[in-house]
Scaffold this motif. Structure first.
Motif, PDB file in Angstrom:
ATOM      1  N   ALA A  60      13.094   5.174   3.921  1.00  0.00           N
ATOM      2  CA  ALA A  60      13.560   4.511   2.700  1.00  0.00           C
ATOM      3  C   ALA A  60      14.686   3.540   2.987  1.00  0.00           C
ATOM      4  CB  ALA A  60      14.012   5.561   1.685  1.00  0.00           C
ATOM      5  N   GLY A  61      14.828   3.121   4.230  1.00  0.00           N
ATOM      6  CA  GLY A  61      15.934   2.250   4.599  1.00  0.00           C
ATOM      7  C   GLY A  61      15.781   0.828   4.088  1.00  0.00           C
ATOM      8  N   GLN A  62      14.573   0.400   3.827  1.00  0.00           N
ATOM      9  CA  GLN A  62      14.318  -0.948   3.328  1.00  0.00           C
ATOM     10  C   GLN A  62      13.442  -0.821   2.089  1.00  0.00           C
ATOM     11  OE1 GLN A  62      15.126  -3.974   5.127  1.00  0.00           O
ATOM     12  NE2 GLN A  62      16.307  -2.741   6.566  1.00  0.00           N
ATOM     13  N   MET A  63      13.594  -1.786   1.177  1.00  0.00           N
ATOM     14  CA  MET A  63      12.836  -1.661  -0.072  1.00  0.00           C
ATOM     15  C   MET A  63      11.354  -1.987   0.113  1.00  0.00           C
ATOM     16  SD  MET A  63      14.521  -5.070  -1.460  1.00  0.00           S
ATOM     17  CE  MET A  63      14.763  -4.680  -3.153  1.00  0.00           C
ATOM     18  N   LEU A  64      11.029  -2.795   1.121  1.00  0.00           N
ATOM     19  CA  LEU A  64       9.627  -3.175   1.302  1.00  0.00           C
ATOM     20  C   LEU A  64       8.830  -2.045   1.916  1.00  0.00           C
ATOM     21  CD1 LEU A  64       9.551  -6.839   2.566  1.00  0.00           C
ATOM     22  CD2 LEU A  64       8.717  -5.924   0.417  1.00  0.00           C
ATOM     23  N   LYS A  65       7.609  -1.906   1.397  1.00  0.00           N
ATOM     24  CA  LYS A  65       6.701  -0.909   1.942  1.00  0.00           C
ATOM     25  C   LYS A  65       5.370  -1.601   2.197  1.00  0.00           C
ATOM     26  CE  LYS A  65       9.023   2.749   2.229  1.00  0.00           C
ATOM     27  NZ  LYS A  65       9.165   3.342   3.563  1.00  0.00           N
ATOM     28  N   PRO A  66       4.559  -1.068   3.063  1.00  0.00           N
ATOM     29  CA  PRO A  66       3.253  -1.696   3.258  1.00  0.00           C
ATOM     30  C   PRO A  66       2.458  -1.644   1.956  1.00  0.00           C
ATOM     31  CG  PRO A  66       3.626   0.026   4.872  1.00  0.00           C
ATOM     32  CD  PRO A  66       4.711   0.143   3.866  1.00  0.00           C
ATOM     33  N   PRO A  67       1.556  -2.604   1.777  1.00  0.00           N
ATOM     34  CA  PRO A  67       0.777  -2.599   0.543  1.00  0.00           C
ATOM     35  C   PRO A  67      -0.188  -1.426   0.476  1.00  0.00           C
ATOM     36  CG  PRO A  67       0.005  -4.301   2.056  1.00  0.00           C
ATOM     37  CD  PRO A  67       1.220  -3.698   2.672  1.00  0.00           C
ATOM     38  N   HIS A  68      -0.718  -1.214  -0.694  1.00  0.00           N
ATOM     39  CA  HIS A  68      -1.771  -0.220  -0.880  1.00  0.00           C
ATOM     40  C   HIS A  68      -2.933  -0.582   0.051  1.00  0.00           C
ATOM     41  CE1 HIS A  68      -5.014   1.967  -2.832  1.00  0.00           C
ATOM     42  NE2 HIS A  68      -4.089   2.666  -3.467  1.00  0.00           N
ATOM     43  N   PRO A  69      -3.642   0.422   0.592  1.00  0.00           N
ATOM     44  CA  PRO A  69      -4.740   0.123   1.523  1.00  0.00           C
ATOM     45  C   PRO A  69      -5.736  -0.898   0.975  1.00  0.00           C
ATOM     46  CG  PRO A  69      -4.313   2.470   1.484  1.00  0.00           C
ATOM     47  CD  PRO A  69      -3.387   1.862   0.469  1.00  0.00           C
ATOM     48  N   VAL A  70      -6.004  -0.849  -0.324  1.00  0.00           N
ATOM     49  CA  VAL A  70      -6.998  -1.789  -0.852  1.00  0.00           C
ATOM     50  C   VAL A  70      -6.443  -3.214  -0.801  1.00  0.00           C
ATOM     51  CG1 VAL A  70      -6.442  -1.710  -3.335  1.00  0.00           C
ATOM     52  CG2 VAL A  70      -8.783  -2.107  -2.614  1.00  0.00           C
ATOM     53  N   ALA A  71      -5.141  -3.359  -1.015  1.00  0.00           N
ATOM     54  CA  ALA A  71      -4.523  -4.690  -0.969  1.00  0.00           C
ATOM     55  C   ALA A  71      -4.531  -5.218   0.467  1.00  0.00           C
ATOM     56  CB  ALA A  71      -3.105  -4.616  -1.506  1.00  0.00           C
ATOM     57  N   ARG A  72      -4.244  -4.308   1.394  1.00  0.00           N
ATOM     58  CA  ARG A  72      -4.221  -4.706   2.808  1.00  0.00           C
ATOM     59  C   ARG A  72      -5.601  -5.230   3.241  1.00  0.00           C
ATOM     60  NH1 ARG A  72      -1.025  -0.955   5.780  1.00  0.00           N
ATOM     61  NH2 ARG A  72      -2.265   0.651   4.825  1.00  0.00           N
ATOM     62  N   LEU A  73      -6.643  -4.463   2.888  1.00  0.00           N
ATOM     63  CA  LEU A  73      -7.988  -4.857   3.312  1.00  0.00           C
ATOM     64  C   LEU A  73      -8.454  -6.110   2.571  1.00  0.00           C
ATOM     65  CD1 LEU A  73      -9.712  -1.367   3.659  1.00  0.00           C
ATOM     66  CD2 LEU A  73      -8.808  -2.822   5.453  1.00  0.00           C
ATOM     67  N   ALA A  74      -8.147  -6.196   1.287  1.00  0.00           N
ATOM     68  CA  ALA A  74      -8.577  -7.366   0.513  1.00  0.00           C
ATOM     69  C   ALA A  74      -7.895  -8.623   1.046  1.00  0.00           C
ATOM     70  CB  ALA A  74      -8.260  -7.157  -0.966  1.00  0.00           C
ATOM     71  N   TYR A  75      -6.636  -8.485   1.410  1.00  0.00           N
ATOM     72  CA  TYR A  75      -5.903  -9.644   1.943  1.00  0.00           C
ATOM     73  C   TYR A  75      -6.509 -10.082   3.268  1.00  0.00           C
ATOM     74  CZ  TYR A  75      -1.852 -12.591   3.034  1.00  0.00           C
ATOM     75  OH  TYR A  75      -1.034 -13.654   3.324  1.00  0.00           O
ATOM     76  N   ALA A  76      -6.781  -9.074   4.142  1.00  0.00           N
ATOM     77  CA  ALA A  76      -7.392  -9.393   5.437  1.00  0.00           C
ATOM     78  C   ALA A  76      -8.740 -10.080   5.216  1.00  0.00           C
ATOM     79  CB  ALA A  76      -7.559  -8.119   6.263  1.00  0.00           C
ATOM     80  N   LEU A  77      -9.526  -9.562   4.298  1.00  0.00           N
ATOM     81  CA  LEU A  77     -10.841 -10.135   4.002  1.00  0.00           C
ATOM     82  C   LEU A  77     -10.701 -11.604   3.590  1.00  0.00           C
ATOM     83  CD1 LEU A  77     -13.874  -9.399   3.627  1.00  0.00           C
ATOM     84  CD2 LEU A  77     -13.326  -8.709   1.296  1.00  0.00           C
ATOM     85  N   SER A  78      -9.705 -11.867   2.751  1.00  0.00           N
ATOM     86  CA  SER A  78      -9.527 -13.238   2.249  1.00  0.00           C
ATOM     87  C   SER A  78      -9.131 -14.205   3.371  1.00  0.00           C
ATOM     88  CB  SER A  78      -8.492 -13.273   1.125  1.00  0.00           C
ATOM     89  OG  SER A  78      -7.198 -13.166   1.676  1.00  0.00           O
ATOM     90  N   LEU A  79      -8.526 -13.671   4.435  1.00  0.00           N
ATOM     91  CA  LEU A  79      -8.082 -14.558   5.520  1.00  0.00           C
ATOM     92  C   LEU A  79      -9.253 -15.153   6.309  1.00  0.00           C
ATOM     93  CD1 LEU A  79      -4.853 -12.840   6.875  1.00  0.00           C
ATOM     94  CD2 LEU A  79      -5.062 -14.859   5.458  1.00  0.00           C
ATOM     95  N   TRP A  80     -10.429 -14.536   6.178  1.00  0.00           N
ATOM     96  CA  TRP A  80     -11.585 -15.124   6.860  1.00  0.00           C
ATOM     97  C   TRP A  80     -12.048 -16.379   6.130  1.00  0.00           C
ATOM     98  CZ3 TRP A  80     -10.531 -10.389   8.779  1.00  0.00           C
ATOM     99  CH2 TRP A  80     -10.821 -10.184  10.126  1.00  0.00           C
ATOM    100  N   ILE A  81     -11.572 -16.534   4.896  1.00  0.00           N
ATOM    101  CA  ILE A  81     -11.902 -17.714   4.101  1.00  0.00           C
ATOM    102  C   ILE A  81     -10.665 -18.618   3.999  1.00  0.00           C
ATOM    103  CG2 ILE A  81     -12.475 -18.473   1.757  1.00  0.00           C
ATOM    104  CD1 ILE A  81     -14.853 -17.261   2.878  1.00  0.00           C
ATOM    105  N   ASN A  82      -9.505 -17.992   3.813  1.00  0.00           N
ATOM    106  CA  ASN A  82      -8.238 -18.718   3.630  1.00  0.00           C
ATOM    107  C   ASN A  82      -8.355 -19.786   2.547  1.00  0.00           C
ATOM    108  OD1 ASN A  82      -5.563 -19.093   4.124  1.00  0.00           O
ATOM    109  ND2 ASN A  82      -5.856 -20.533   5.809  1.00  0.00           N
ATOM    110  N   PRO A  83      -8.640 -19.336   1.315  1.00  0.00           N
ATOM    111  CA  PRO A  83      -8.910 -20.318   0.262  1.00  0.00           C
ATOM    112  C   PRO A  83      -7.669 -21.101  -0.149  1.00  0.00           C
ATOM    113  CG  PRO A  83      -8.841 -18.096  -0.632  1.00  0.00           C
ATOM    114  CD  PRO A  83      -8.650 -17.961   0.840  1.00  0.00           C
ATOM    115  N   ASN A  84      -7.921 -22.230  -0.746  1.00  0.00           N
ATOM    116  CA  ASN A  84      -6.835 -23.116  -1.133  1.00  0.00           C
ATOM    117  C   ASN A  84      -6.731 -23.148  -2.655  1.00  0.00           C
ATOM    118  OD1 ASN A  84      -5.014 -25.106  -1.463  1.00  0.00           O
ATOM    119  ND2 ASN A  84      -6.038 -26.598  -0.148  1.00  0.00           N
ATOM    120  N   ASN A  85      -5.781 -22.411  -3.176  1.00  0.00           N
ATOM    121  CA  ASN A  85      -5.670 -22.302  -4.639  1.00  0.00           C
ATOM    122  C   ASN A  85      -4.728 -23.331  -5.245  1.00  0.00           C
ATOM    123  OD1 ASN A  85      -7.278 -20.074  -4.363  1.00  0.00           O
ATOM    124  ND2 ASN A  85      -6.059 -18.762  -5.663  1.00  0.00           N
TER     125      ASN A  85
END
Ligand SMILES: Cc1ncc(COP(=O)(O)O)c(C=O)c1O
Length: 330
Positions: A60-85
């Motif tokens: 608990a030394g830092q406020m940041l925590k890794p994302p929820h597993p679904v967020a981690r995987l969804a983000y990784a998935l999106s990087l294969w496309i790297n869309p431009n919003n």
């Protein structure tokens, strides 16, 4: 502890599905040298081992925590496309998804009509919100409590707006009597209320600030980067609940999804709640471990925008404006 890598096959499965969506296009191959790639990844993996164990539920030394597993995987998935919003036609599917995500966040505060977008973080979202505020209240000061995130003063400097720091009461909340006196001086155009301060988790008295808004007509921006998600909790103190119920009355809100934590495992290792850390620099920090691995607050990000100004996006924070009369894209 084991890192959550056993779900990589799910990612592989979804990548295959994604790939099928482009199967009509000619095949291509990249020319990346796999030995060189491995070498780079090896160095990164080795060097990253010297980080704090943010991912451990007991850390608990830092406020940041890794994302929820679904967020981690969804983000990784999106990087294969790297869309431009940057615009709706720049990332067709992902822009639609961004709009849905922002609508869901706006819905947390009862906003059916809203404008907002994802930003790279709470600081950028606050900057956008205060930029809009400055355009609507040119030359007037931004006032935030002395416990507000330190970036508000810097953002005001970047935007060339005067900044006024409002002292706090004994509960580390903005002192509304002092704020009222400041407002009486006539140079404050925007008040930033913090809902969940970074240092103590204090929630500024929104009801009283909204009363002052009726008298003085300032723009109200709420920095709920850290505490916004507590709108979902059912065990807030009555006055805190009241402030959260009034969030929809603000002119703009910042809320940071980074503050939403992955679930803490049911079974935690036994042992004393505070033990010394084996990681350099925090050897004696009592914040290093705690029994639940939770800080008092966690949160998501938002700000406001004006018609015609560009949107930017990265899936960490969100920015929007609650009053259609005021702005548009957020
Ligand atoms: C209340 C508050 N506002 C703004 C920020 C800045 O957010 P970010 O780190 O996402 O830029 C933080 C970060 O801790 C915060 O706690």
């Amino acid at each position: 502890m084991k890192l959550d890598s056993n779900r990589i096959p799910i990612l592989q499965e979804m990548l295959t599905l994604l790939e099928q969506g482009f199967s009509s296009l000619p095949d291509t191959r990249d020319s990346v040298d796999e030995d060189a790639l491995r070498e780079v990844l090896f160095e990164v993996a080795e060097r990253m081992r010297d980080n704090y164990p943010y991912q451990h539920p007991l850390y608990a030394g830092q406020m940041l925590k890794p994302p929820h597993p679904v967020a981690r995987l969804a983000y990784a998935l999106s990087l294969w496309i790297n869309p431009n919003n940057h615009a709706l036609d720049g990332g067709r599917a992902s822009s639609a998804m961004e709009k849905e995500a922002v609508a869901a966040l706006a819905g947390l505060f009862g906003w059916k009509t809203h404008l907002g977008h994802l930003t790279s973080g709470g600081t950028m979202a606050n900057l956008e919100a205060l930029w809009v505020a400055g355009r609507l209240k040119p030359g007037l000061s931004i006032a935030a409590s002395e416990q507000a995130h330190y970036t508000h003063e810097r953002i005001s400097q970047v935007l060339g707006l005067p900044f006024r720091s409002v002292p706090c009461d004994r509960s580390a909340r903005m002192d509304v009597d002092i704020l009222a006196r400041m407002l009486g001086e006539g140079d404050v155009g925007t008040v930033v209320a913090t809902v969940g301060t970074t240092g103590t988790g204090a929630v500024d008295p929104l009801a009283e600030i909204l009363e002052l808004q009726k008298r003085f007509g300032f723009r109200l921006h709420v920095d709920a980067a850290y505490g916004g998600y507590h709108v979902l909790t059912g065990n807030l103190r009555t006055d805190t609940r009241r402030a959260y119920d009034l969030l929809g009355e603000a002119d703009s809100i910042v809320i940071d999804p980074w503050s939403v934590r992955a679930p803490v495992p049911q079974r935690l290792p036994s042992g004393p709640p505070n033990v010394s850390c084996p990681w350099s620099g925090e050897a004696s920090s009592p914040a290093c471990w705690n029994a639940h691995g939770r800080r008092r607050f966690s949160s998501a990000s938002v700000s406001a925008h004006t018609p015609g100004f560009s949107r930017c996006s990265s899936p960490s924070s969100t920015s929007w404006c609650g009053r259609p009369k005021l702005t548009v894209s957020a």
